[in-house]
Design a protein around this motif. Structure first.
Motif, short mmCIF file in Angstrom:
data_model
loop_
_atom_site.label_atom_id
_atom_site.label_comp_id
_atom_site.label_asym_id
_atom_site.label_seq_id
_atom_site.Cartn_x
_atom_site.Cartn_y
_atom_site.Cartn_z
N ASP A 96 -6.83 -1.63 1.80
CA ASP A 96 -7.63 -2.68 2.44
C ASP A 96 -7.27 -2.93 3.89
O ASP A 96 -7.82 -3.84 4.52
CB ASP A 96 -7.46 -4.01 1.67
CG ASP A 96 -7.81 -3.86 0.20
OD1 ASP A 96 -8.85 -3.25 -0.10
OD2 ASP A 96 -7.02 -4.34 -0.64
N GLY A 97 -6.33 -2.16 4.42
CA GLY A 97 -5.98 -2.33 5.83
C GLY A 97 -5.13 -3.56 6.11
O GLY A 97 -5.05 -4.01 7.27
N PHE A 98 -4.49 -4.14 5.08
CA PHE A 98 -3.65 -5.31 5.32
C PHE A 98 -2.49 -4.89 6.24
O PHE A 98 -1.77 -3.94 5.95
CB PHE A 98 -3.12 -5.87 4.00
CG PHE A 98 -2.40 -7.18 4.15
CD1 PHE A 98 -3.11 -8.33 4.47
CD2 PHE A 98 -1.03 -7.26 3.98
CE1 PHE A 98 -2.45 -9.54 4.61
CE2 PHE A 98 -0.36 -8.46 4.12
CZ PHE A 98 -1.08 -9.61 4.44
N PRO A 99 -2.29 -5.60 7.36
CA PRO A 99 -1.40 -5.11 8.42
C PRO A 99 0.08 -5.40 8.18
O PRO A 99 0.70 -6.24 8.84
CB PRO A 99 -1.91 -5.87 9.65
CG PRO A 99 -2.39 -7.18 9.10
CD PRO A 99 -2.97 -6.85 7.74
N VAL A 100 0.69 -4.66 7.27
CA VAL A 100 2.06 -4.95 6.89
C VAL A 100 3.08 -4.12 7.66
O VAL A 100 2.83 -2.95 7.98
CB VAL A 100 2.27 -4.75 5.37
CG1 VAL A 100 2.09 -3.28 4.98
CG2 VAL A 100 3.63 -5.25 4.92
N THR A 101 4.21 -4.74 7.98
CA THR A 101 5.40 -4.07 8.48
C THR A 101 6.54 -4.50 7.58
O THR A 101 6.66 -5.69 7.25
CB THR A 101 5.71 -4.46 9.94
OG1 THR A 101 4.64 -4.04 10.78
CG2 THR A 101 7.01 -3.83 10.41
N ILE A 102 7.40 -3.57 7.16
CA ILE A 102 8.51 -3.88 6.25
C ILE A 102 9.83 -3.73 7.01
O ILE A 102 10.05 -2.74 7.70
CB ILE A 102 8.48 -2.94 5.04
CG1 ILE A 102 7.23 -3.22 4.20
CG2 ILE A 102 9.75 -3.09 4.19
CD1 ILE A 102 6.94 -2.17 3.15
N VAL A 103 10.68 -4.74 6.85
CA VAL A 103 12.00 -4.71 7.48
C VAL A 103 13.06 -4.90 6.39
O VAL A 103 12.96 -5.80 5.57
CB VAL A 103 12.14 -5.80 8.56
CG1 VAL A 103 13.57 -5.83 9.11
CG2 VAL A 103 11.15 -5.57 9.69
N ARG A 104 14.08 -4.03 6.43
CA ARG A 104 15.11 -4.02 5.39
C ARG A 104 16.49 -4.34 6.01
O ARG A 104 17.19 -3.43 6.45
CB ARG A 104 15.17 -2.66 4.71
CG ARG A 104 13.86 -2.25 4.05
CD ARG A 104 13.88 -0.78 3.67
NE ARG A 104 12.61 -0.36 3.05
CZ ARG A 104 12.10 0.86 3.13
NH1 ARG A 104 12.75 1.80 3.81
NH2 ARG A 104 10.95 1.15 2.54
N PRO A 105 16.88 -5.60 6.02
CA PRO A 105 18.23 -5.93 6.49
C PRO A 105 19.27 -5.44 5.50
O PRO A 105 19.04 -5.42 4.29
CB PRO A 105 18.24 -7.46 6.56
CG PRO A 105 16.81 -7.89 6.38
CD PRO A 105 16.12 -6.80 5.63
#
Length: 335
Positions: free
Chosen positions: A142-151
């Protein structure tokens, strides 16, 4: 930019909030307002509970953001409503995952963002993996604009980071060291680890906000300093002004007596990891972690000492440490 933090007053996020404001970001926090002291000047607070979807929708009515950061979702059931709540309201949704999602046991000590995600030891990590999958499906379909960050293990002035310490009363470890009591180190203490100061994490994180090139990507952000656990505990002892009495006990033995520690040890800290930060450095040019652990932990200890009311001790945790040590010593063969 106008950015919304869901949460925003935790150990990691408070440092990011401060740097975001310093860089000119118009920052809005959405939380229950229970840690007002951690909110920087100039930040607008929308008081509410993101889990109450109807009330959250009403509170965010008419709002739009260049980026939204979700600091407080841990399960797919928490993430899914946020997708619907924020669809069309943000140009980027940054999900805070965890570096503990990476493959355990690892097939290679050096970790990149392409390292497989699998952690059979820790439900927390498996839930974070499931959250990432939900969000990436929403991005792909669906084009949901996600960015994932893994501390990874990120600490600040309000924490005393260790593999075994009281979460609610972190001063307990320093108090125990100063009392001359034995300190448990998992394994032989030689597995490799990375401690990241929250101010360093913030320097890598803030450039991702509003960065359209980061959409669809996952990043970890850590220090490049690699220490073993003996060095980490001795650094804490040095900051506390004592030589800690280290007792080495296998993670399996600790987990057998305290099952709550299985995930955090076998699923995380007992495994040697060295993080390759090439990817975040390519998206945040100039990013370098500069706070070495000895410096950072000395800051933490001095911060606690400056606020005696925070130097509380967890008697239950102390008793657990004594119980594990007693059981271990009883298991040793008699000479």
């Amino acid at each position: 930019m106008k950015v919304l933090f869901i949460g925003g007053t935790g150990i990691i996020s408070e440092a990011v909030s401060k740097l975001a404001v310093e860089t000119g970001i118009e920052l809005v926090l959405f939380n229950r307002g229970q840690r007002q002291e951690a909110i920087p000047d100039g930040v607008r607070l929308i008081r509410g509970d993101i889990r109450d979807t109807a009330a959250a929708a009403e509170a965010l009515r008419g709002e739009s953001f260049d980026a939204v950061v979700d600091w407080i979702s841990y399960t797919p059931e928490q993430v899914q409503p946020n997708i619907e709540l924020l669809r069309g309201k943000t140009g980027q949704y940054v999900f805070i995952s965890s570096a503990s999602v990476y493959q355990k046991p690892a097939t290679h000590y050096r970790i990149t963002e392409s390292t497989p995600l699998a952690n059979p030891y820790w439900p927390y990590s498996r839930d974070k993996i499931a959250c990432e999958n939900v969000l990436l499906d929403a991005y792909r379909n669906d084009g949901f604009p996600v960015t994932i960050v893994r501390p990874s293990y990120t600490y600040g002035d309000t924490s005393i980071p260790a593999s075994l310490n009281s979460w609610r009363h972190p001063w307990s470890l320093v108090d125990r060291m100063r009392a001359g009591k034995p300190i448990i180190v998992h394994g032989d203490g030689t597995s490799l680890w990375t401690m990241t100061h929250n101010t360093d994490f913030a320097k890598g994180f803030v450039p991702l906000l509003g960065n359209m090139n980061a959409i669809g990507h996952a990043f970890h952000i850590t220090s490049d300093e690699v220490l073993d656990w003996n060095q980490i505990y001795r650094a804490i002892g040095k900051a506390a002004g004592v030589e800690p009495k280290l007792v080495h006990i296998s993670s399996e033995f600790i987990g057998a007596l305290s099952p709550d520690h299985i995930g955090g040890l076998l699923g995380d800290k007992a495994v040697s990891v060295v993080f390759d930060n090439s990817k975040i450095k390519s998206f945040a040019p100039g990013f370098t972690a500069t706070v070495r652990f000895q410096q950072g932990i000395e800051r933490s200890v001095r911060s606690f000492e400056a606020h005696p009311g925070k130097c509380t001790v967890d008697a239950e945790w102390n008793a657990l440490m004594d119980r594990i040590i007693g059981a271990y010593q009883s298991s040793l063969p008699m000479n």
